[in-house]
Design a protein around this motif. Structure first.
Motif, PDB file in Angstrom:
ATOM      1  N   GLY A 157      96.270  22.026  94.184  1.00  0.00           N
ATOM      2  CA  GLY A 157      95.499  22.299  94.011  1.00  0.00           C
ATOM      3  C   GLY A 157      93.979  20.895  94.071  1.00  0.00           C
ATOM      4  O   GLY A 157      93.231  21.248  93.375  1.00  0.00           O
ATOM      5  N   ASN A 158      94.695  19.511  93.831  1.00  0.00           N
ATOM      6  CA  ASN A 158      93.934  19.011  92.853  1.00  0.00           C
ATOM      7  C   ASN A 158      93.146  18.049  94.375  1.00  0.00           C
ATOM      8  O   ASN A 158      91.969  17.824  93.166  1.00  0.00           O
ATOM      9  CB  ASN A 158      95.316  17.703  92.647  1.00  0.00           C
ATOM     10  N   LEU A 159      92.952  18.742  94.920  1.00  0.00           N
ATOM     11  CA  LEU A 159      91.785  17.824  95.822  1.00  0.00           C
ATOM     12  C   LEU A 159      90.928  18.866  96.492  1.00  0.00           C
ATOM     13  O   LEU A 159      89.383  18.727  96.744  1.00  0.00           O
ATOM     14  CB  LEU A 159      92.178  17.384  97.255  1.00  0.00           C
ATOM     15  N   ALA A 172      93.209  16.186  88.607  1.00  0.00           N
ATOM     16  CA  ALA A 172      91.773  15.115  89.225  1.00  0.00           C
ATOM     17  C   ALA A 172      90.838  15.407  88.027  1.00  0.00           C
ATOM     18  O   ALA A 172      90.900  16.821  88.137  1.00  0.00           O
ATOM     19  CB  ALA A 172      91.488  15.333  90.420  1.00  0.00           C
ATOM     20  N   MET A 173      89.879  14.078  88.209  1.00  0.00           N
ATOM     21  CA  MET A 173      88.835  14.636  87.653  1.00  0.00           C
ATOM     22  C   MET A 173      87.860  14.288  88.070  1.00  0.00           C
ATOM     23  O   MET A 173      87.208  13.116  88.847  1.00  0.00           O
ATOM     24  CB  MET A 173      88.398  14.224  86.003  1.00  0.00           C
ATOM     25  N   VAL A 198      88.549  13.475 100.465  1.00  0.00           N
ATOM     26  CA  VAL A 198      89.604  13.524  99.365  1.00  0.00           C
ATOM     27  C   VAL A 198      90.960  14.503 100.515  1.00  0.00           C
ATOM     28  O   VAL A 198      90.525  14.282 101.686  1.00  0.00           O
ATOM     29  CB  VAL A 198      90.086  14.597  98.830  1.00  0.00           C
ATOM     30  N   TRP A 199      92.281  13.198 100.342  1.00  0.00           N
ATOM     31  CA  TRP A 199      93.626  13.618 101.251  1.00  0.00           C
ATOM     32  C   TRP A 199      94.545  13.108 100.764  1.00  0.00           C
ATOM     33  O   TRP A 199      94.795  12.492  99.606  1.00  0.00           O
ATOM     34  CB  TRP A 199      93.677  12.664 102.618  1.00  0.00           C
ATOM     35  N   GLY A 200      96.228  13.343 101.066  1.00  0.00           N
ATOM     36  CA  GLY A 200      96.985  13.329 100.378  1.00  0.00           C
ATOM     37  C   GLY A 200      97.861  15.053  99.641  1.00  0.00           C
ATOM     38  O   GLY A 200      97.419  15.533 100.007  1.00  0.00           O
ATOM     39  N   VAL A 219      95.612  26.929  82.733  1.00  0.00           N
ATOM     40  CA  VAL A 219      95.799  27.712  84.634  1.00  0.00           C
ATOM     41  C   VAL A 219      95.713  26.619  85.624  1.00  0.00           C
ATOM     42  O   VAL A 219      94.531  26.061  85.901  1.00  0.00           O
ATOM     43  CB  VAL A 219      94.454  28.597  84.804  1.00  0.00           C
ATOM     44  N   ARG A 220      96.015  26.313  86.180  1.00  0.00           N
ATOM     45  CA  ARG A 220      95.824  25.557  87.676  1.00  0.00           C
ATOM     46  C   ARG A 220      95.014  26.077  88.205  1.00  0.00           C
ATOM     47  O   ARG A 220      94.566  26.993  88.851  1.00  0.00           O
ATOM     48  CB  ARG A 220      97.294  25.590  88.677  1.00  0.00           C
ATOM     49  N   ARG A 221      93.802  24.966  89.581  1.00  0.00           N
ATOM     50  CA  ARG A 221      92.651  25.967  89.995  1.00  0.00           C
ATOM     51  C   ARG A 221      92.554  24.314  90.980  1.00  0.00           C
ATOM     52  O   ARG A 221      92.784  23.344  90.928  1.00  0.00           O
ATOM     53  CB  ARG A 221      91.353  25.406  89.043  1.00  0.00           C
ATOM     54  N   SER A 222      92.408  25.286  91.961  1.00  0.00           N
ATOM     55  CA  SER A 222      92.196  25.087  93.354  1.00  0.00           C
ATOM     56  C   SER A 222      91.162  24.618  94.033  1.00  0.00           C
ATOM     57  O   SER A 222      90.257  23.829  95.041  1.00  0.00           O
ATOM     58  CB  SER A 222      93.180  24.955  94.540  1.00  0.00           C
TER      59      SER A 222
END
Length: 224
Positions: free
Chosen positions: A136-138, A169-170, A129-131, A195-198
Motif C-alpha cells: 500500500g506504499n503508493l 513511503a513518506m 505514482v506507479w510501480g 500497522v501497514r496502511r494503504s
C-alpha cells in the motif's frame, strides 16, 4: 579514484547494476548493465554510452535496473527493468531496451524513485505514482500484488516532496504536514505502531523536509 573520460559532466545517478551521467549539453550517458541504459539485456558497458535524445539533466533517476528520465519538452521516459509496472506502460512484463514514453503530459519533475516504484509531479502540482504496491506504499487505498502499471494520482493536494523505500513511503505537503503509508513492521510509518496502511496517514508534528530513503530498507530521515 579513476577519472571518467570526457568533459562537461554535471550530474550522476546510480542503480543496482548501472549508472547514468549527464553533460551540460543535455546528453545522458550510461555504464553498466545494458538493460537499464537503453540497450540489450545481455550487454555490459564499461565506458559511457550515449542514451538517444536530449534530456533535462536535473530530472533523471535510476531504480533497481532501469532508467527514468525527462526530456526538455516535459515528456517522461523509461527503459530497462519493468517488474511491478515501474515502466508505466500498463503492463508488468519484461524489460525495455529503448526508452518508452510514460503516458500523460505536463510532467514537471521526478520526485523520487524507489527500488521498484516512482513518484513524479505534473505542472499543476498533482503527484502521480506507479510501480510496486504490495504494502500500500503508493497511497491508493489498496494492496496491489503485481504493482500499479500506469500513473495513478495520489489523493490530496499541495504535495511538495516524497521519500520512497522498497515498500514504504513518506509524503510531505507544503504546509509542513507529513504523511506515511506502506509497510510498518519496524515502525517506519512513524505512527507509534507496526500497522501497514494503504492510504496516506498524517504523522504528528510539523516538518520541513524528508531525505531520500534507502531503497532496500525502510529507514527515513525527517527534518523539522
Amino acid at each position: 579514484p579513476t577519472q571518467i573520460p570526457g568533459t562537461q559532466w554535471n550530474n550522476a545517478k546510480f542503480g543496482d547494476n548501472n549508472g547514468i551521467f549527464s553533460k551540460t549539453d543535455g546528453t545522458l550517458w550510461g555504464v553498466g548493465s545494458g538493460k537499464g541504459i537503453a540497450s540489450n539485456n545481455n550487454v555490459q558497458y564499461s565506458s559511457p554510452r550515449q542514451i538517444p535524445g536530449t534530456w533535462n539533466t536535473d530530472n533523471f533517476d535510476m531504480h533497481y535496473d532501469g532508467f527514468l528520465g525527462m526530456k526538455t519538452d516535459g515528456s517522461l521516459w523509461h527503459c530497462g527493468y519493468n517488474s511491478n509496472g515501474i515502466a508505466g506502460q500498463n503492463t508488468s512484463v519484461g524489460y525495455y531496451s529503448s526508452p518508452r514514453q510514460i503516458p500523460g503530459t505536463q510532467w514537471s519533475s521526478i520526485s523520487d524513485v524507489g527500488r521498484q516504484a516512482v513518484a513524479a509531479f505534473k505542472t499543476d502540482g498533482s503527484l502521480w505514482v506507479w510501480g510496486y504496491n504490495d504494502y500500500g506504499n503508493l497511497g491508493q487505498n489498496s494492496f496491489t500484488g503485481g504493482g500499479i502499471s500506469s500513473p495513478a494520482q495520489l489523493p490530496g493536494t499541495q504535495w511538495s516532496a516524497v521519500s520512497m523505500s522498497d515498500n514504504a513511503a513518506m509524503y510531505l505537503k507544503t504546509d509542513g504536514t507529513l504523511y506515511s503509508c506502506g509497510r510498518a513492521n519496524s515502525g517506519q510509518g512513524g505512527l507509534n505502531d507496526v500497522v501497514r496502511r494503504s492510504s496516506p496517514t498524517q504523522i504528528p508534528g510539523t516538518w520541513s523536509g524528508v531525505a531520500p530513503s534507502s531503497e532496500t530498507n525502510s529507514h527515513f530521515m525527517l527534518f523539522q
